[in-house]
Every structure is written in structure tokens, then in C-alpha cells.
Motif scaffolding. Structure first.
Motif, PDB file in Angstrom:
ATOM      1  N   PHE A   5       0.972  -1.074   0.126  1.00 52.47           N
ATOM      2  CA  PHE A   5       0.029   0.101   0.068  1.00 52.47           C
ATOM      3  C   PHE A   5       0.860   1.087  -0.316  1.00 52.47           C
ATOM      4  O   PHE A   5       1.857   1.443   0.865  1.00 52.47           O
ATOM      5  N   GLU A   6       0.401   2.150  -0.700  1.00 53.30           N
ATOM      6  CA  GLU A   6       0.995   3.521  -0.743  1.00 53.30           C
ATOM      7  C   GLU A   6       0.007   4.836  -0.739  1.00 53.30           C
ATOM      8  O   GLU A   6      -0.964   4.505  -1.108  1.00 53.30           O
ATOM      9  N   GLY A   7       0.722   5.905  -0.625  1.00 54.82           N
ATOM     10  CA  GLY A   7      -0.237   7.259  -0.385  1.00 54.82           C
ATOM     11  C   GLY A   7       0.335   8.071   0.596  1.00 54.82           C
ATOM     12  O   GLY A   7       1.238   7.645   1.374  1.00 54.82           O
ATOM     13  N   PRO A   8      -0.539   9.159   0.486  1.00 53.33           N
ATOM     14  CA  PRO A   8       0.187  10.296   1.418  1.00 53.33           C
ATOM     15  C   PRO A   8      -0.206  10.031   2.923  1.00 53.33           C
ATOM     16  O   PRO A   8      -0.866   9.062   3.253  1.00 53.33           O
ATOM     17  N   ILE A   9       0.601  10.854   3.859  1.00 55.39           N
ATOM     18  CA  ILE A   9       0.200  10.774   5.265  1.00 55.39           C
ATOM     19  C   ILE A   9      -1.229  10.687   5.536  1.00 55.39           C
ATOM     20  O   ILE A   9      -1.777  11.725   5.009  1.00 55.39           O
ATOM     21  N   GLY A  10      -1.601   9.864   6.318  1.00 56.59           N
ATOM     22  CA  GLY A  10      -2.930   9.795   6.835  1.00 56.59           C
ATOM     23  C   GLY A  10      -4.092   9.300   6.172  1.00 56.59           C
ATOM     24  O   GLY A  10      -5.174   9.381   6.166  1.00 56.59           O
ATOM     25  N   VAL A  11      -3.589   8.696   4.846  1.00 54.01           N
ATOM     26  CA  VAL A  11      -4.585   8.200   4.092  1.00 54.01           C
ATOM     27  C   VAL A  11      -5.402   6.835   4.356  1.00 54.01           C
ATOM     28  O   VAL A  11      -6.319   6.222   4.017  1.00 54.01           O
ATOM     29  N   GLY A  12      -4.474   6.074   5.272  1.00 55.66           N
ATOM     30  CA  GLY A  12      -5.184   4.708   5.784  1.00 55.66           C
ATOM     31  C   GLY A  12      -4.273   3.509   5.423  1.00 55.66           C
ATOM     32  O   GLY A  12      -5.052   2.351   5.301  1.00 55.66           O
ATOM     33  N   LYS A  13      -3.111   3.822   5.020  1.00 48.54           N
ATOM     34  CA  LYS A  13      -2.360   2.412   4.610  1.00 48.54           C
ATOM     35  C   LYS A  13      -2.180   1.438   5.396  1.00 48.54           C
ATOM     36  O   LYS A  13      -2.237   0.315   5.211  1.00 48.54           O
ATOM     37  N   THR A  14      -1.732   2.016   6.767  1.00 52.14           N
ATOM     38  CA  THR A  14      -1.600   0.726   7.639  1.00 52.14           C
ATOM     39  C   THR A  14      -2.715   0.140   8.227  1.00 52.14           C
ATOM     40  O   THR A  14      -3.005  -1.170   8.273  1.00 52.14           O
ATOM     41  N   THR A  15      -3.975   0.785   8.338  1.00 48.22           N
ATOM     42  CA  THR A  15      -5.393   0.529   8.724  1.00 48.22           C
ATOM     43  C   THR A  15      -5.693  -0.756   7.688  1.00 48.22           C
ATOM     44  O   THR A  15      -6.101  -1.781   8.013  1.00 48.22           O
ATOM     45  N   LYS A  86       8.023   5.139  -1.642  1.00 47.49           N
ATOM     46  CA  LYS A  86       8.043   6.393  -0.443  1.00 47.49           C
ATOM     47  C   LYS A  86       9.457   7.045  -0.326  1.00 47.49           C
ATOM     48  O   LYS A  86       9.214   8.178  -0.271  1.00 47.49           O
ATOM     49  N   ASP A  87      10.357   6.266  -0.189  1.00 50.34           N
ATOM     50  CA  ASP A  87      11.898   6.752  -0.003  1.00 50.34           C
ATOM     51  C   ASP A  87      11.981   7.985  -1.010  1.00 50.34           C
ATOM     52  O   ASP A  87      12.435   8.998  -0.716  1.00 50.34           O
ATOM     53  N   ARG A  88      11.875   7.481  -2.313  1.00 53.32           N
ATOM     54  CA  ARG A  88      12.392   8.390  -3.536  1.00 53.32           C
ATOM     55  C   ARG A  88      11.464   9.675  -3.345  1.00 53.32           C
ATOM     56  O   ARG A  88      12.015  10.667  -3.818  1.00 53.32           O
ATOM     57  N   ILE A  89      10.062   9.422  -3.030  1.00 51.65           N
ATOM     58  CA  ILE A  89       9.047  10.593  -3.082  1.00 51.65           C
ATOM     59  C   ILE A  89       9.455  11.604  -2.098  1.00 51.65           C
ATOM     60  O   ILE A  89       9.745  12.797  -2.230  1.00 51.65           O
ATOM     61  N   GLU A  92      12.959  13.350  -2.731  1.00 50.55           N
ATOM     62  CA  GLU A  92      12.903  14.363  -3.652  1.00 50.55           C
ATOM     63  C   GLU A  92      12.216  15.619  -3.044  1.00 50.55           C
ATOM     64  O   GLU A  92      12.507  16.934  -3.421  1.00 50.55           O
ATOM     65  N   LEU A  93      11.231  15.477  -2.157  1.00 46.42           N
ATOM     66  CA  LEU A  93      10.507  16.586  -1.505  1.00 46.42           C
ATOM     67  C   LEU A  93      11.214  17.451  -0.499  1.00 46.42           C
ATOM     68  O   LEU A  93      11.208  18.642  -0.356  1.00 46.42           O
ATOM     69  N   LEU A  94      12.345  16.502   0.416  1.00 45.29           N
ATOM     70  CA  LEU A  94      12.897  16.969   1.275  1.00 45.29           C
ATOM     71  C   LEU A  94      14.504  17.526   1.225  1.00 45.29           C
ATOM     72  O   LEU A  94      14.995  18.306   2.040  1.00 45.29           O
ATOM     73  N   LEU A  95      14.901  16.895  -0.038  1.00 37.45           N
ATOM     74  CA  LEU A  95      16.556  17.149   0.142  1.00 37.45           C
ATOM     75  C   LEU A  95      16.863  17.693  -1.053  1.00 37.45           C
ATOM     76  O   LEU A  95      16.358  17.650  -2.107  1.00 37.45           O
ATOM     77  N   LEU A 153       3.245  16.190  -1.719  1.00 38.87           N
ATOM     78  CA  LEU A 153       3.564  14.800  -1.359  1.00 38.87           C
ATOM     79  C   LEU A 153       2.795  14.004  -2.511  1.00 38.87           C
ATOM     80  O   LEU A 153       3.207  13.096  -3.171  1.00 38.87           O
ATOM     81  N   ARG A 154       1.732  14.408  -2.612  1.00 37.87           N
ATOM     82  CA  ARG A 154       0.486  13.835  -3.610  1.00 37.87           C
ATOM     83  C   ARG A 154       0.989  13.879  -4.924  1.00 37.87           C
ATOM     84  O   ARG A 154       0.926  13.087  -5.807  1.00 37.87           O
TER      85      ARG A 154
END
Length: 199
Positions: A5-15, A86-89, A92-95, A153-154
Motif C-alpha cells: 500500500f502507498e499513499g500520502p500521510i493519513g490516507v489509511g495505509k496501515t489500517t 515512498k523513500d524516493r518521493i 525529492e521533496l525534502l532533500l 507529497l500527492r
């Protein structure tokens, strides 16, 4: 079969990963991301520019260790609430500059040592919904996440999904209204996964 599962923070991946694993039964292997194990995460959210690189490198190494240690079992599916996309995204966003160059060098050295998902399920939701969910779960280190950050992020996910390798099947699911966790909804999702995969 490996399902991630992938997606932005809070989207429900772990659930959803947990619910699907429970639905499929005890033979299913569940891989959950180890947020608590990242010793730099609280520092990153307090001072992003100072701590982005060590936080990302910690995630990079831990995700590679977890996924490379996963031996595929033809008799049982593996379900993960993350993938290396997720790592690559986030990188790119933070570094940028020399920190991004260092991250890229290390990521390239690790490439190919881990298994990749057969099915990637991308979960998305409206930015306002994501912010509400993040606030509701009350993680201290997430309290300063902004709508602008989630939007970026999206957008990063969309760029990477467009370039996804043909070897990985992509399914999309909008969770703006709900995360599908009832037995009927999980059965429908599993049916969709099975009938989308080539024999």
C-alpha cells in the motif's frame, strides 16, 4: 504475491494493510513500517532542514533491511503498508544539493537487494480529509504537517506512479469518504486484486 500500500500521510495505509491481512488469515505475512524505530523523526518534524537527511537515511536503511529479508512464499501473500517508492518521493521533496546527492548514491548502492511488490495499491484522499485524520490520530510529531506539504507529497506520488514499471500492477483507491474495512469491502478488494493479476 506481495501487495504493498502507498499513499500520502493519513490516507489509511496501515489500517487497510492490517485489515486485509486479518481478512486473508494467519498464513498472511504483514510488514509494517517502523516509525517508532526512527530515532531522528521527532527532530525532523521540529527542525526539518537540519534533520531531513538523517531521518531519510534511517528510513531508507530500515525499509531495505525489512524488504530484502522478506523471502517470497508462493503459498501465502505478503502485505506491506509501504514500499521503496515512498523513500524516493520523500527524498525529492525534502532533500537538495549535496544532501540529495549523498542520499541518491546510497540508494543506488542498495537498489536491487529487496523484493518489489506484485501489486501496488495507491490510496488517496482529499487534502482536507488527510489533515483531519492526522489531527485525529494525535501523533505529536505530525502536528505541524501542512496542506501545502500534503499537496506536494500527492504530486510526487503521481509523478512516480506515472513511471511505474510494467512488472508492478497498480490499483487506485480513493479513501476520502472511508477506508474500506468491512468484510464485504475487503472481499471485494481481494477479488479485484486476484482478477487483476496475470496468471
Amino acid at each position: 504475491m506481495m501487495i504493498a500500500f502507498e499513499g500520502p500521510i493519513g490516507v489509511g495505509k496501515t489500517t487497510l494493510a492490517e485489515q486485509l491481512a486479518d481478512f486473508l488469515g494467519p498464513q498472511t505475512r504483514l510488514l509494517l513500517e517502523d516509525f517508532a524505530g526512527n530515532a531522528f523523526l521527532d527532530d525532523f518534524y521540529a527542525q526539518p532542514e537540519r534533520w531531513a537527511l538523517p531521518a531519510q537515511l534511517e528510513f531508507l536503511v530500515s525499509r531495505h533491511e525489512q524488504l530484502s529479508a522478506c523471502v517470497p512464499d508462493p503459498a501465502a501473500p505478503t502485505i506491506a503498508d509501504h514500499s521503496l517508492m515512498k523513500d524516493r518521493i520523500f527524498a525529492e521533496l525534502l532533500l537538495s544539493g549535496r544532501e540529495r546527492a549523498l542520499y541518491d548514491r546510497l540508494a543506488a548502492r542498495l537498489q536491487g537487494e529487496e523484493i518489489t511488490p506484485d501489486v501496488l495499491i495507491y490510496l488517496d484522499a482529499e487534502t482536507g480529509v488527510l489533515l483531519e485524520r492526522i489531527a485525529r490520530r494525535g501523533r505529536t510529531f505530525e502536528r505541524d504537517i501542512s496542506g501545502h506539504y500534503l499537496k506536494a507529497l500527492r504530486q510526487g506520488y503521481e509523478r512516480h506512479l506515472a513511471a511505474l514499471a510494467d512488472s508492478t500492477l497498480l490499483l487506485r483507491l480513493d479513501t476520502s469518504n472511508m477506508v474500506p474495512t468491512s468484510a464485504n469491502e475487503l472481499a471485494s478488494l481481494w477479488h479485484r486484486i486476484q482478477h487483476s493479476c496475470p496468471e
